[in-house]
Design a protein around this motif. Structure first.
Motif, short mmCIF file in Angstrom:
data_model
loop_
_atom_site.label_atom_id
_atom_site.label_comp_id
_atom_site.label_asym_id
_atom_site.label_seq_id
_atom_site.Cartn_x
_atom_site.Cartn_y
_atom_site.Cartn_z
N GLY B 203 51.79 38.13 53.55
CA GLY B 203 53.55 38.71 54.09
C GLY B 203 54.14 37.99 53.77
N GLN B 204 53.67 37.16 54.98
CA GLN B 204 55.17 36.19 55.53
C GLN B 204 55.59 35.27 54.53
N PHE B 205 54.61 35.20 52.90
CA PHE B 205 55.69 34.13 52.00
C PHE B 205 56.19 35.03 50.86
N PRO B 206 57.46 33.95 50.74
CA PRO B 206 58.07 35.00 48.83
C PRO B 206 58.06 35.65 48.16
N ALA B 207 56.80 34.68 48.40
CA ALA B 207 55.81 36.17 46.55
C ALA B 207 55.35 37.55 46.76
N LYS B 208 55.92 38.00 45.92
CA LYS B 208 55.50 40.06 46.25
C LYS B 208 53.53 39.67 46.07
N ILE B 209 52.99 40.49 46.46
CA ILE B 209 51.34 40.30 46.09
C ILE B 209 50.83 41.85 45.36
N LEU B 210 50.84 41.62 44.69
CA LEU B 210 50.06 42.73 44.09
C LEU B 210 47.69 42.48 44.65
N ALA B 211 47.91 44.12 44.92
CA ALA B 211 45.78 44.08 44.98
C ALA B 211 45.53 44.23 43.33
N GLY B 212 44.36 43.52 43.42
CA GLY B 212 43.76 43.03 42.59
C GLY B 212 42.22 44.96 42.25
N ILE B 213 42.20 45.56 41.46
CA ILE B 213 41.58 46.18 41.59
C ILE B 213 40.44 46.43 40.45
N ILE B 214 38.95 46.32 40.67
CA ILE B 214 38.26 46.63 40.15
C ILE B 214 37.68 47.83 39.51
N LEU B 215 37.92 48.24 38.53
CA LEU B 215 37.32 49.64 38.56
C LEU B 215 35.55 49.50 38.46
N LEU B 216 34.99 50.70 39.37
CA LEU B 216 33.47 50.09 39.76
C LEU B 216 33.12 51.30 38.19
N THR B 217 32.42 51.30 37.47
CA THR B 217 31.41 52.11 36.77
C THR B 217 29.78 52.11 36.89
N SER B 218 29.46 51.53 37.83
CA SER B 218 28.34 52.17 37.95
C SER B 218 27.77 52.00 39.68
N ALA B 219 26.84 52.42 40.64
CA ALA B 219 26.40 50.97 41.74
C ALA B 219 25.95 49.89 41.36
N PRO B 220 25.30 49.45 40.30
CA PRO B 220 23.85 48.69 39.57
C PRO B 220 25.31 47.39 39.72
N MET B 221 26.44 47.96 38.76
CA MET B 221 27.74 47.21 38.49
C MET B 221 28.30 46.31 39.98
N ALA B 222 28.64 47.47 40.70
CA ALA B 222 28.69 47.02 41.61
C ALA B 222 28.11 45.81 42.87
#
Lengths: 224, 295
Positions: B203-222
């Motif tokens: 957060g101390q840097f001038p760039a905007k940070i977008l958190a990556g969200i990967i949709l979980l589709t199943s427990a085995p996929m996780a």
């Protein structure tokens, strides 16, 4: 010591390369391919059996001391008769040796090996590529570890996002060069050195194919 | 001209971006469907560049398609397949067609993809590609020649907050920002406490940070992601939660989890926004946003 690291081609490929060539003379190398067990006496004997098994006549075989040495041509002359009887030389040295032999004997040559890289024996029977002779050495800033060679992508500004637990994204048995570099620079207290932004590399430090002629410089100096 | 995405970044609003994968072939039906469905719901959409080194319709072509359909594209560019001439040429073309956002990536190894024997390039790296954009904006190319007609981009890059070890990754992250990255999309994050720790630093840097969200589709996929994707760690309690979903309800559970995480990131102002990766299920992005209370 640096070594030329080789691997035998699949027998099917060798068969294909020898198609229509019934009489074969075998040449191995007493230096690198003996060390890597790809072109010493035992490997030549196995190859001889393979060739005989597919109906080839092996007219003779020799392991020369250093196949890439210019004296190789002289040494092989002793086998003139056996070589004359053959219609192909199957060479179990690295490509430096194959090319040396090809330039010295007026004979068809076929390499039995693939030359993988110029490497260093880093442990008993373990060989690693640590320099690709790029001509623009930057290891003065990376703690003596070459990212151009040791990083799969040749990255000079830090790791990619594929590195995991200090290993490379293509193979968990390969170290991530940037983890090694980071650890060494941290140990040396010189992390500042790898925080410096590296500009795009000059990929033509020495344009391919590399060529150096020391006599040209001597001639220039004499002329002056 | 400043891109609408750049304006959104500068406005301080909570940013939502997503991904659209170009097709393997010329059938653009599904891609167009996803673009039309999402273009008015998200601030911008990433067009992936031969993701995982699998040859596809080009990201540049798909970015153009987004533009033609009235959406806001983020052109993903990897350094894997093009040298500095080709990258700069594509940037010129993109600029000429109104594409104003570029995400600079190293690119996965060719060996991981479907053309394993192809020559890989990596003439530049991701931080150098960001710097290249800034150089071109000054009217020069990397060879030092003047450009007849300049470019203007909002340049971004990525970071893996869960990388192991993290420190070398952060050195690269800082180089990307110093080179001029204005926004950073992160690799998928699931542990929001760890994300908070990362943001205390980032957060101390001038760039905007977008958190990556990967949709979980199943427990085995996780579990598969934990094992195979560098820097991704789905905590056991989320895997258990996915496994607890009734038969046929895993996807619904995944949407619920993604929505819940985004809501927390938004409500607690952990990051400047999110980048949602639904991995081929882009039609579910509006549902995830609704679950997060963003629409």
């Amino acid at each position: 010591m640096i070594r030329s690291i080789t691997q035998q081609k699949p027998l099917e490929e060798i068969d294909e390369l020898l198609k229509g060539l019934g009489r074969v003379f075998l040449i191995g190398c007493g230096t690198c391919t003996t060390l890597t067990h790809t072109g010493g006496e035992p490997e030549l004997s196995t190859m001889r059996e393979n060739l005989t098994g597919v109906g080839k006549l092996v007219t003779g075989q020799v392991v020369v001391p250093v196949a890439c040495d210019n004296l190789t041509g002289e040494i092989i002359k002793d086998y003139g008769g056996q070589i004359d009887q053959a219609n192909v030389l199957l060479v179990m040295s690295c490509a430096f040796g194959v090319q040396t032999i090809a330039s010295q004997l007026k004979k068809m040559v076929v390499p039995a090996l693939n030359t993988m890289f110029i490497g260093k024996e880093t442990g008993m029977g373990r060989f690693n590529e640590i320099c690709t002779q790029c001509g623009t050495c930057i290891i003065g800033e990376t703690g003596g570890i070459c990212p151009v060679t040791s990083c799969h992508k040749g990255l000079v500004n830090g790791p990619c996002g594929g590195t995991d637990k200090g290993k490379c994204e293509i193979d968990s048995n390969r170290d991530c060069a940037w983890t090694l570099i980071y650890n060494r620079m941290k140990e040396l207290g010189r992390l500042d050195s790898i925080k410096k932004f590296q500009k795009p590399r000059n990929h033509h430090g020495e344009p391919m194919p590399g060529r150096v002629d020391l006599t040209e410089k001597t001639q220039e100096a004499t002329a002056k | 001209m400043v891109s609408s995405f750049k304006k959104a970044l500068d406005s301080g609003k909570f940013i939502v971006t997503c991904e659209v994968a170009p097709p393997k072939g010329t059938n653009l039906e599904k891609t167009i469907h996803h673009i039309e469905m999402l273009k008015d719901k998200v601030d911008a959409m990433n067009l992936t560049d031969h993701q995982s080194s699998v040859m596809r319709f080009p990201s540049l072509g798909a970015a153009l398609l987004v533009k033609e359909l009235g959406g806001e594209p983020i052109l993903q560019m990897t350094c894997r397949d093009r040298n500095r001439l080709a990258l700069q040429a594509d940037l010129l073309f993109a600029s000429s067609r109104g594409i104003r956002n570029v995400l600079c990536l190293t690119g996965d190894s060719v060996i991981l993809g479907d053309h394993k024997q192809a020559k890989s390039v990596f003439d530049l790296d991701s931080s150098q590609l960001v710097a290249t954009i800034r150089t071109m904006e000054k009217g020069k190319d990397l060879g030092g020649s003047d450009l007849d007609g300049g470019v203007s981009f909002c340049a971004g890059a990525i970071v893996t907050p869960g990388a192991d070890p993290l420190e070398p990754q952060l050195i690269k992250f800082e180089k990307k920002i110093e080179a001029g990255a204005e926004f950073i999309q992160t690799q998928a994050v699931y542990d929001l406490d760890k994300l908070k720790n990362f943001m205390e630093y980032a957060g101390q840097f001038p760039a905007k940070i977008l958190a990556g969200i990967i949709l979980l589709t199943s427990a085995p996929m996780a579990r598969f992601m934990n094992k195979n994707i560098a820097g991704v760690n789905v905590p056991q309690y989320l895997i258990d939660e996915m496994a607890s979903a009734p038969k046929g309800g895993a996807l619904k559970k995944g949407i619920e989890i993604a929505g819940r995480m985004i809501k927390k990131i938004h409500d607690e102002k952990i990051c400047d926004g999110v980048h949602i990766m639904a991995i081929g299920k882009e039609e579910l992005v509006p549902g995830i946003m609704a679950e997060a209370g963003l629409v």
